[in-house]
Design a protein around this motif. Structure first.
Motif, short mmCIF file in Angstrom:
data_model
loop_
_atom_site.label_atom_id
_atom_site.label_comp_id
_atom_site.label_asym_id
_atom_site.label_seq_id
_atom_site.Cartn_x
_atom_site.Cartn_y
_atom_site.Cartn_z
N ASP A 188 40.34 30.53 39.43
CA ASP A 188 40.90 31.50 38.49
C ASP A 188 42.41 31.32 38.49
O ASP A 188 43.09 31.88 39.35
CB ASP A 188 40.49 32.90 38.93
CG ASP A 188 41.17 34.01 38.15
OD1 ASP A 188 41.64 33.76 37.02
OD2 ASP A 188 41.24 35.13 38.70
N CYS A 245 32.33 35.63 36.07
CA CYS A 245 32.04 36.25 37.37
C CYS A 245 30.58 36.07 37.76
O CYS A 245 29.69 36.09 36.91
CB CYS A 245 32.37 37.75 37.33
SG CYS A 245 34.10 38.11 37.02
N ASP A 263 34.95 43.58 28.77
CA ASP A 263 35.53 43.80 30.09
C ASP A 263 36.06 45.23 30.15
O ASP A 263 35.70 46.07 29.31
CB ASP A 263 36.59 42.74 30.42
CG ASP A 263 37.80 42.77 29.51
OD1 ASP A 263 38.02 43.78 28.80
OD2 ASP A 263 38.56 41.78 29.50
N TYR A 292 32.04 42.49 32.27
CA TYR A 292 32.84 42.52 33.49
C TYR A 292 33.66 43.80 33.54
O TYR A 292 34.74 43.89 32.95
CB TYR A 292 33.76 41.29 33.54
CG TYR A 292 33.02 39.98 33.53
CD1 TYR A 292 31.85 39.82 34.28
CD2 TYR A 292 33.47 38.91 32.78
CE1 TYR A 292 31.16 38.64 34.27
CE2 TYR A 292 32.78 37.71 32.78
CZ TYR A 292 31.63 37.57 33.52
OH TYR A 292 30.93 36.39 33.52
N TYR A 295 37.73 43.68 35.01
CA TYR A 295 38.29 42.41 34.57
C TYR A 295 39.13 42.66 33.33
O TYR A 295 38.78 43.47 32.47
CB TYR A 295 37.12 41.49 34.22
CG TYR A 295 37.40 40.03 33.94
CD1 TYR A 295 36.86 39.05 34.75
CD2 TYR A 295 38.15 39.63 32.83
CE1 TYR A 295 37.07 37.69 34.48
CE2 TYR A 295 38.36 38.29 32.56
CZ TYR A 295 37.82 37.32 33.39
OH TYR A 295 38.02 35.99 33.12
N HIS A 319 32.05 32.21 41.85
CA HIS A 319 31.63 33.11 42.91
C HIS A 319 32.83 33.50 43.77
O HIS A 319 33.72 32.70 44.00
CB HIS A 319 30.56 32.44 43.77
CG HIS A 319 29.95 33.34 44.79
ND1 HIS A 319 30.37 33.37 46.11
CD2 HIS A 319 28.95 34.26 44.68
CE1 HIS A 319 29.65 34.26 46.77
NE2 HIS A 319 28.78 34.81 45.94
N SER A 321 35.38 35.74 43.35
CA SER A 321 36.66 35.72 42.65
C SER A 321 37.72 36.51 43.41
O SER A 321 37.46 37.54 44.01
CB SER A 321 36.50 36.30 41.24
OG SER A 321 35.98 37.61 41.28
N GLU A 325 37.02 31.12 46.31
CA GLU A 325 36.21 30.95 45.12
C GLU A 325 35.41 29.65 45.13
O GLU A 325 35.76 28.69 45.82
CB GLU A 325 37.12 31.00 43.88
CG GLU A 325 37.82 32.34 43.73
CD GLU A 325 38.94 32.35 42.70
OE1 GLU A 325 39.38 33.45 42.34
OE2 GLU A 325 39.36 31.26 42.26
#
Length: 347
Positions: A188, A245, A263, A292, A295, A319, A321, A325
């Motif tokens: 990210d 995510c 989000d 999300y 987010y 995965h 985050s 990650e």
């Protein structure tokens, strides 16, 4: 379009990005890397006043400008104060999961250009010494940086040139496994920035032209909330390419591209999102649709800045985050497939 042949370029570009420390507010070097890499391909590219790197690619139709956006700033830390025994108290930049940083190696950058190494630790770091070594909170009041220099006092540290406000950048620990996983901090969103650079490489090599005038945007303040607020003003659609995510109550896996319907700011554009879903179905792209609730993205900053721009969000499933990650090369490739379908260079 065969994208697998560009997998090595994608992986090497990602590794190069991960090697450059670039928490929000300390992004000059990563902006320079992205700018120079793209300039060498022959594109028209510039940096705006805040360090965003913008690439303008003429399309078959230039009357409907669109944009792709990924951010190249990351989470990080800053020196808050120096303790009497010569450790560095810290304050977070963005929202790293601080307990995951206990034991991580880091670089400390001073304002006069010195770089020192250190380790982020609990203030009760030894089971043989501290009764609360396993129970003490791992937060900014209870963690500090141990500097790899002989220092015993605050004055010793200051003599090195280290002061409050210096950046502390922790090791991303980037690994590509033989099974296809990318493990690293800051997937990210440097993973997605590498995707955009790879697509520019594909377009250069194959002499491809997008359907519309397309801006490729690499933003530098997303993790602190305003990365998308200084994008080109004529954009009619923005496709944000950021992480998807993976976790409880979510559909996406690390092998898929996630299409985010909503989000915490609200729903993404209905027609754009539908188009992305239909493109995924038409081109047999492995995708998932998700929501999300914790987010936000460059699109939120753009809307708050008053842009009259529709937006959607996609990204590879990631995965853990903001911690350690992980994604998979299949998730990256599926995301790239959807991007090239969206801009119309996949036929």
């Amino acid at each position: 379009m065969d994208l697998i042949q560009y997998q090595d370029f994608l992986i090497q570009t990602a590794k190069s990005l991960f090697e450059i420390d670039s928490p929000s507010g300390f992004t000059t070097k990563v902006s320079e890397y992205v700018y120079n890499t793209i300039k060498e391909m022959g594109y028209s590219v510039y940096c705006n006043n805040l360090g965003n790197v913008i690439v303008k690619v003429e399309g078959k139709d230039n009357s409907h400008p669109v944009a792709l956006s990924s951010h190249i700033d990351t989470l990080g830390l800053m020196v808050r104060s120096i303790t009497n025994d010569g450790q560095l108290m810290i304050t977070p930049i963005g929202s790293p999961i601080l307990p995951t940083l206990d034991g991580e190696y880091c670089n400390i950058y001073t304002r006069d250009g010195q770089i020192y190494t250190g380790t982020i630790l609990s203030l009760s770091p030894a089971i043989h010494v501290f009764d609360d070594a396993t129970t003490r909170p791992r937060d900014e009041k209870n963690m500090a940086v141990r500097i790899d220099e002989i220092v015993n006092t605050k004055e010793d540290v200051k003599a090195l040139g280290i002061e409050a406000g210096d950046f502390v950048c922790y090791n991303p620990k980037t690994i590509f496994t033989e099974s296809g996983f990318l493990k690293s901090r800051f997937i990210d969103d440097k993973g997605c920035a590498a995707l955009l650079i790879t697509i520019l490489k594909i377009m250069e090599k194959q002499k491809l032209v997008p359907q519309n005038l397309t801006y490729f945007c690499f933003t530098t303040h997303e993790e602190i909330g305003y990365g998308g607020s200084t994008l080109p003003s004529d954009i009619e659609e923005l496709l944000v390419v950021d992480m998807g995510c993976v976790g409880a109550d979510l559909n996406c896996t690390e092998q898929q591209v996630s299409i985010c319907a909503k989000d915490k700011v609200g729903p993404y554009d209905y027609e754009m999102t539908n188009n992305l879903i239909q493109l995924s179905k038409r081109h047999k792209i492995n995708y998932a649709i998700d929501i999300y609730p914790s987010y936000s993205s460059d699109a939120a900053a753009m809307w708050r800045a008053g842009y009259n721009t529709r937006s959607a969000l996609i990204g590879p499933g990631v995965h853990a985050s903001h911690g350690m990650e992980r994604t998979h090369i299949e998730g990256l490739i599926n995301t790239m497939k959807l991007i090239v379908s969206y801009i119309g260079i996949n036929e």
